[in-house]
Each structure stands twice: as structure tokens, then as C-alpha cells.
Scaffold this active site. Structure first.
Site, PDB file in Angstrom:
ATOM      1  N   SER A 150      18.684  14.233 -23.213  1.00  0.00           N
ATOM      2  CA  SER A 150      17.512  15.054 -22.934  1.00  0.00           C
ATOM      3  C   SER A 150      17.559  15.563 -21.501  1.00  0.00           C
ATOM      4  O   SER A 150      18.122  14.909 -20.611  1.00  0.00           O
ATOM      5  CB  SER A 150      16.233  14.225 -23.132  1.00  0.00           C
ATOM      6  OG  SER A 150      15.096  14.919 -22.668  1.00  0.00           O
ATOM      7  N   TYR A 164      10.986   7.091 -22.069  1.00  0.00           N
ATOM      8  CA  TYR A 164      11.854   8.053 -22.764  1.00  0.00           C
ATOM      9  C   TYR A 164      12.907   8.609 -21.814  1.00  0.00           C
ATOM     10  O   TYR A 164      14.109   8.609 -22.127  1.00  0.00           O
ATOM     11  CB  TYR A 164      10.996   9.179 -23.338  1.00  0.00           C
ATOM     12  CG  TYR A 164      11.789  10.238 -24.078  1.00  0.00           C
ATOM     13  CD1 TYR A 164      12.157  10.046 -25.404  1.00  0.00           C
ATOM     14  CD2 TYR A 164      12.150  11.430 -23.450  1.00  0.00           C
ATOM     15  CE1 TYR A 164      12.879  11.016 -26.096  1.00  0.00           C
ATOM     16  CE2 TYR A 164      12.879  12.399 -24.130  1.00  0.00           C
ATOM     17  CZ  TYR A 164      13.236  12.185 -25.438  1.00  0.00           C
ATOM     18  OH  TYR A 164      13.956  13.139 -26.111  1.00  0.00           O
TER      19      TYR A 164
END
Length: 258
Positions: A150, A164
Site C-alpha cells: 500500500s 494497517y
């Protein structure tokens, strides 16, 4: 009718395990693998109905395997089941992911639970799968690992979703370590770091924080289309492009540059 050429089916004969295949990104990746001649092993966690629907859309061009990656033994069980069905696996796509909220004002138990879940699914399960894949690939003369990370891994994330970003940062570092350690064995490891991808997870963020928070700093003004990400993934899964070993490929519309 003329048959598709090998050039049109660059993944022909390749069996590829895709985790999280029932979600938006995973569905697109698995479909593109099948379109390019590959055989996707469709992993699903809890949403088996969605995975079965995908398999039907692919006209059966795939295999469905269910496993819970939030459980410490889930990744090892997934690999074992996949290899029972397909003794030769050519590539692994670690795509499954979660994003548990961990606001600073939450109690410690909630905070720790969010960190534990994100690290387990986003990093520890992929690490276990990579361990199994490397052993298999070394015995078979090579293979390919793609880790879907990501943009958040490289530039940080919002206060509420720190676990995350941290877990995805670990996934990129894992990719680099795999590339440095096992490139000599014919194993290519690549990370893909998308920004916001137009999936239900991203739409949840938009509903909670607004479109400006999601897309305000993206120069092209739009999220990544899952089909675009799937095209790139299928390209990276081809046998060539070996010099991309260890690379992190950014797909974020110019919202993070390095």
C-alpha cells in the site's frame, strides 16, 4: 475460429495462488490471470459465496480454497490445501488484507486487538505463505511472489489506521528480504503499492471521512481502478521482468513520489 496465440496468453500453464480472491482487488486479479491463460487458485476467508460467484464467472477456470488467515495456522493450512489440489504452484499473490480501526482514544484492549488482527492478516500470514512458497519454488527451479502492499506503507496513514500502514510497511520489507535472499534460486519477489483502489474498503473510508480526504491529494483526481491494478499484476507475473526482483511498484496517481 483462430486460437489465441501464446503472446495473448502469457500465463498459460501457470497455477497462481491469489489470497483474498473474493474481494474487489482479488477478484480483478484472479479474472485477469484466467484471461491471460493462467489457473488461479481462489482463496477466500469467510465469504465463500462471493468466491463461488467469481468461479462461476470464470466458467470454472480456477480452483476454490477456503482458509482463515486471521488464525495462526491459517496460512500453512491454505498452502497445504492448495498444493494437494495442484502439486506445482508457479506463483503466489499475497493480496488478502484487513484494516481494523485503532483510534487513539480507544481502550488498550481495542487498540491491541486491531494491531494483532492487521499484523496477522497483512504481514504474518503472508510471511508464512512466503515461507511455504519459497521452499516449494526452490525445489521446482523457481517461482514468483507478488505482495500487494500500500501507499500507506511508505508515507504513513491516518491516526485511526496506523496498524494497517505498519503491517504493509513490513510486507514491503519482507519482499525486499525475499528478493535479496532467494533471487539466486530463481525466485522473483515484487511488491505493488497502490493508493486508494476503488473497492468497498475505500468507499467505507469515503463515507467516513469524505471524498476530499481520499482523493484531495491525488493529482489525477481519481482512485486506482481494480482493472488497472489487475493488468499490472498479470504483467508482473510473467516469466520475464526478472530484473524487477525486489522492486516496489507504485500505483497511486502521483499522490506519493519517491
Amino acid at each position: 475460429m483462430a486460437q489465441p496465440s501464446n503472446a495473448a496468453l502469457p500465463l498459460s500453464g501457470r497455477t497462481i495462488l491469489v489470497t483474498g480472491a473474493s474481494g474487489g482487488i482479488g477478484r480483478a486479479i484472479a479474472a485477469r490471470i484466467a484471461d491471460r491463460g493462467g489457473h488461479p487458485i481462489l482463496h477466500c476467508g469467510r465469504n465463500r459465496a462471493a468466491a463461488e460467484d467469481l468461479l462461476a464467472q470464470l466458467d470454472g477456470r480456477g480452483t476454490l480454497v477456503q482458509a482463515d488467515l486471521s488464525h495462526p495456522s491459517g496460512a500453512a493450512e491454505l498452502w497445504a490445501r492448495a498444493q494437494e489440489l495442484h502439486p506445482r504452484i508457479h506463483a503466489l499473490v499475497n493480496n488478502a488484507g484487513v484494516r481494523a480501526p485503532a483510534p487513539f482514544e480507544a481502550d488498550l484492549q481495542t487498540w491491541q486487538a486491531a494491531w494483532a488482527l492487521d499484523l496477522r492478516v497483512n504481514l504474518l500470514a503472508p510471511a508464512d505463505l512466503c515461507k511455504s512458497a519459497v521452499a516449494h519454488f526452490r525445489a521446482q527451479g523457481g517461482g514468483r511472489i507478488l505482495n500487494i502492499a500500500s501507499r500507506a506503507a511508505q508515507r504513513g496513514y491516518t491516526e485511526e489506521f496506523m496498524p494497517y500502514g505498519a503491517s504493509k510497511a513490513g510486507l514491503i520489507n519482507l519482499t525486499k528480504s525475499l528478493a535479496r535472499s532467494f533471487g539466486k534460486d530463481g525466485i522473483v519477489a515484487i511488491a505493488v503499492a497502490p493508493g486508494f483502489v476503488r473497492t468497498e474498503m475505500a468507499e467505507e473510508f469515503v463515507r467516513a471521512h469524505g471524498a476530499e480526504a481520499a482523493m484531495g491529494d491525488i493529482p489525477i483526481g481519481e482512485m486506482v481502478d481494480p482493472a488497472e491494478l489487475a493488468d499490472l499484476t498479470a504483467f508482473l507475473l510473467q516469466d520475464d521482468h526478472r530484473s524487477l526482483n525486489g522492486a516496489t511498484v507504485d500505483v497511486n496517481g502521483g499522490s506519493y513520489l519517491r
